[in-house]
Motif scaffolding. Structure first.
Motif, PDB file in Angstrom:
ATOM      1  N   PRO A  39       0.847  -1.198   0.000  1.00 37.34           N
ATOM      2  CA  PRO A  39       0.000   0.000   0.000  1.00 37.34           C
ATOM      3  C   PRO A  39       0.885   1.253   0.000  1.00 37.34           C
ATOM      4  O   PRO A  39       1.967   1.257   0.599  1.00 37.34           O
ATOM      5  CB  PRO A  39      -0.776  -0.107   1.315  1.00 37.34           C
ATOM      6  CG  PRO A  39      -0.671  -1.533   1.735  1.00 37.34           C
ATOM      7  CD  PRO A  39       0.602  -2.059   1.146  1.00 37.34           C
ATOM      8  N   THR A  40       0.405   2.284  -0.646  1.00 39.65           N
ATOM      9  CA  THR A  40       1.159   3.535  -0.669  1.00 39.65           C
ATOM     10  C   THR A  40       1.076   4.220   0.691  1.00 39.65           C
ATOM     11  O   THR A  40       0.172   3.938   1.494  1.00 39.65           O
ATOM     12  CB  THR A  40       0.615   4.496  -1.745  1.00 39.65           C
ATOM     13  OG1 THR A  40      -0.709   4.893  -1.356  1.00 39.65           O
ATOM     14  CG2 THR A  40       0.604   3.852  -3.127  1.00 39.65           C
ATOM     15  N   VAL A  41       2.001   5.131   0.934  1.00 37.40           N
ATOM     16  CA  VAL A  41       1.952   5.908   2.169  1.00 37.40           C
ATOM     17  C   VAL A  41       0.640   6.687   2.228  1.00 37.40           C
ATOM     18  O   VAL A  41       0.025   6.806   3.292  1.00 37.40           O
ATOM     19  CB  VAL A  41       3.184   6.829   2.298  1.00 37.40           C
ATOM     20  CG1 VAL A  41       3.006   7.827   3.430  1.00 37.40           C
ATOM     21  CG2 VAL A  41       4.447   5.993   2.527  1.00 37.40           C
ATOM     22  N   ALA A  42       0.161   7.176   1.095  1.00 31.45           N
ATOM     23  CA  ALA A  42      -1.118   7.902   1.070  1.00 31.45           C
ATOM     24  C   ALA A  42      -2.269   7.001   1.498  1.00 31.45           C
ATOM     25  O   ALA A  42      -3.138   7.421   2.274  1.00 31.45           O
ATOM     26  CB  ALA A  42      -1.372   8.486  -0.318  1.00 31.45           C
ATOM     27  N   GLU A  43      -2.299   5.759   1.012  1.00 31.14           N
ATOM     28  CA  GLU A  43      -3.348   4.821   1.422  1.00 31.14           C
ATOM     29  C   GLU A  43      -3.261   4.523   2.910  1.00 31.14           C
ATOM     30  O   GLU A  43      -4.273   4.531   3.625  1.00 31.14           O
ATOM     31  CB  GLU A  43      -3.242   3.511   0.630  1.00 31.14           C
ATOM     32  CG  GLU A  43      -3.593   3.645  -0.829  1.00 31.14           C
ATOM     33  CD  GLU A  43      -3.197   2.421  -1.638  1.00 31.14           C
ATOM     34  OE1 GLU A  43      -3.995   2.043  -2.508  1.00 31.14           O
ATOM     35  OE2 GLU A  43      -2.116   1.841  -1.405  1.00 31.14           O
ATOM     36  N   LEU A  44      -2.065   4.265   3.390  1.00 30.60           N
ATOM     37  CA  LEU A  44      -1.875   3.973   4.805  1.00 30.60           C
ATOM     38  C   LEU A  44      -2.222   5.180   5.671  1.00 30.60           C
ATOM     39  O   LEU A  44      -2.785   5.017   6.766  1.00 30.60           O
ATOM     40  CB  LEU A  44      -0.439   3.504   5.060  1.00 30.60           C
ATOM     41  CG  LEU A  44      -0.079   2.163   4.418  1.00 30.60           C
ATOM     42  CD1 LEU A  44       1.428   1.930   4.485  1.00 30.60           C
ATOM     43  CD2 LEU A  44      -0.843   1.020   5.059  1.00 30.60           C
ATOM     44  N   THR A  45      -1.913   6.369   5.181  1.00 33.84           N
ATOM     45  CA  THR A  45      -2.250   7.599   5.909  1.00 33.84           C
ATOM     46  C   THR A  45      -3.755   7.725   6.076  1.00 33.84           C
ATOM     47  O   THR A  45      -4.243   8.118   7.146  1.00 33.84           O
ATOM     48  CB  THR A  45      -1.681   8.830   5.180  1.00 33.84           C
ATOM     49  OG1 THR A  45      -0.249   8.724   5.153  1.00 33.84           O
ATOM     50  CG2 THR A  45      -2.085  10.124   5.856  1.00 33.84           C
ATOM     51  N   ARG A  46      -4.505   7.377   5.046  1.00 35.03           N
ATOM     52  CA  ARG A  46      -5.966   7.455   5.124  1.00 35.03           C
ATOM     53  C   ARG A  46      -6.485   6.577   6.260  1.00 35.03           C
ATOM     54  O   ARG A  46      -7.323   6.996   7.057  1.00 35.03           O
ATOM     55  CB  ARG A  46      -6.588   7.050   3.783  1.00 35.03           C
ATOM     56  CG  ARG A  46      -8.114   7.139   3.747  1.00 35.03           C
ATOM     57  CD  ARG A  46      -8.674   6.787   2.378  1.00 35.03           C
ATOM     58  NE  ARG A  46      -8.410   5.431   1.957  1.00 35.03           N
ATOM     59  CZ  ARG A  46      -9.130   4.368   2.359  1.00 35.03           C
ATOM     60  NH1 ARG A  46     -10.151   4.505   3.165  1.00 35.03           N
ATOM     61  NH2 ARG A  46      -8.823   3.157   1.914  1.00 35.03           N
ATOM     62  N   TYR A  47      -5.980   5.352   6.361  1.00 33.51           N
ATOM     63  CA  TYR A  47      -6.388   4.462   7.446  1.00 33.51           C
ATOM     64  C   TYR A  47      -5.958   5.018   8.809  1.00 33.51           C
ATOM     65  O   TYR A  47      -6.733   5.014   9.770  1.00 33.51           O
ATOM     66  CB  TYR A  47      -5.800   3.056   7.266  1.00 33.51           C
ATOM     67  CG  TYR A  47      -6.376   2.277   6.117  1.00 33.51           C
ATOM     68  CD1 TYR A  47      -7.696   1.828   6.138  1.00 33.51           C
ATOM     69  CD2 TYR A  47      -5.605   1.957   5.007  1.00 33.51           C
ATOM     70  CE1 TYR A  47      -8.228   1.096   5.089  1.00 33.51           C
ATOM     71  CE2 TYR A  47      -6.122   1.220   3.956  1.00 33.51           C
ATOM     72  CZ  TYR A  47      -7.428   0.800   4.000  1.00 33.51           C
ATOM     73  OH  TYR A  47      -7.959   0.069   2.969  1.00 33.51           O
ATOM     74  N   ALA A  48      -4.715   5.466   8.898  1.00 31.36           N
ATOM     75  CA  ALA A  48      -4.193   5.976  10.170  1.00 31.36           C
ATOM     76  C   ALA A  48      -4.976   7.207  10.622  1.00 31.36           C
ATOM     77  O   ALA A  48      -5.346   7.315  11.799  1.00 31.36           O
ATOM     78  CB  ALA A  48      -2.709   6.292  10.039  1.00 31.36           C
TER      79      ALA A  48
END
Length: 169
Positions: A39-48
């Motif tokens: 997953p991209t950092v952007a995708e992971l950021t959305r979850y976080a």
């Protein structure tokens, strides 16, 4: 082991965990899964940022050894990904993350956990069955789970048998 919210500084480590854990799929002839980008950092950021990303660490300030991300889908918490670094495998880390997600989902008034996974991979569907998940029949799929499965198929994951699973809380 400590489970805590994922923070932005954790996110590149989560990508490393995903890449390392993917390598074991090569032993099953699933090289495309091993080669898939994390997953991209952007995708992971959305979850976080939504409060839907947790990491397991050996000590509070230590690096993540595993992670779980997901989001509410049709009244359940859908586990999008739970991944344990191979160096931390077989220590109950994934089980602990799923239990933590279940507690959080229950606290948020959600009725269950759902996920999609490979049916024939020993550390996928058979593992989740040991954690209390059951396979869903096609008629049991919610609209959100159908959308998720369609997106997975479009990504090429249906080259191997997959299943939706649920654990009631």
């Amino acid at each position: 082991m400590i489970i805590r919210d994922a923070t932005r500084p954790d996110l590149p480590r989560l990508q490393d965990i995903e890449t390392a854990a993917g390598e074991v799929f090569r032993t099953l002839g699933m090289d495309a899964i091993a080669d898939d980008e994390p997953p991209t950092v952007a995708e992971l950021t959305r979850y976080a940022d939504a409060g839907h990303a947790w990491v397991a660490v050996d000590e509070e300030s230590g690096p993540a050894i595993a992670y779980l991300v997901g989001e509410p889908v049709d009244g359940a918490f859908h586990i999008e990904q739970v991944t344990v670094h191979p160096d931390a495998a077989r220590r109950g880390v994934g089980r602990a993350l799923v239990a933590y997600a279940a507690d959080c989902a229950r606290d948020r008034g959600l009725a269950g956990l759902t996920l999609t996974t490979f049916t024939d991979v020993p550390w996928n569907a058979p593992y989740y069955e040991r954690l209390g998940f059951r396979r869903l029949a096609a008629a049991e799929l919610t609209p959100g789970l159908r959308r998720i499965r369609a997106a997975e198929a479009a990504h090429g994951l249906d080259r191997w048998p997959r299943v939706c699973m649920r654990r009631d809380l």
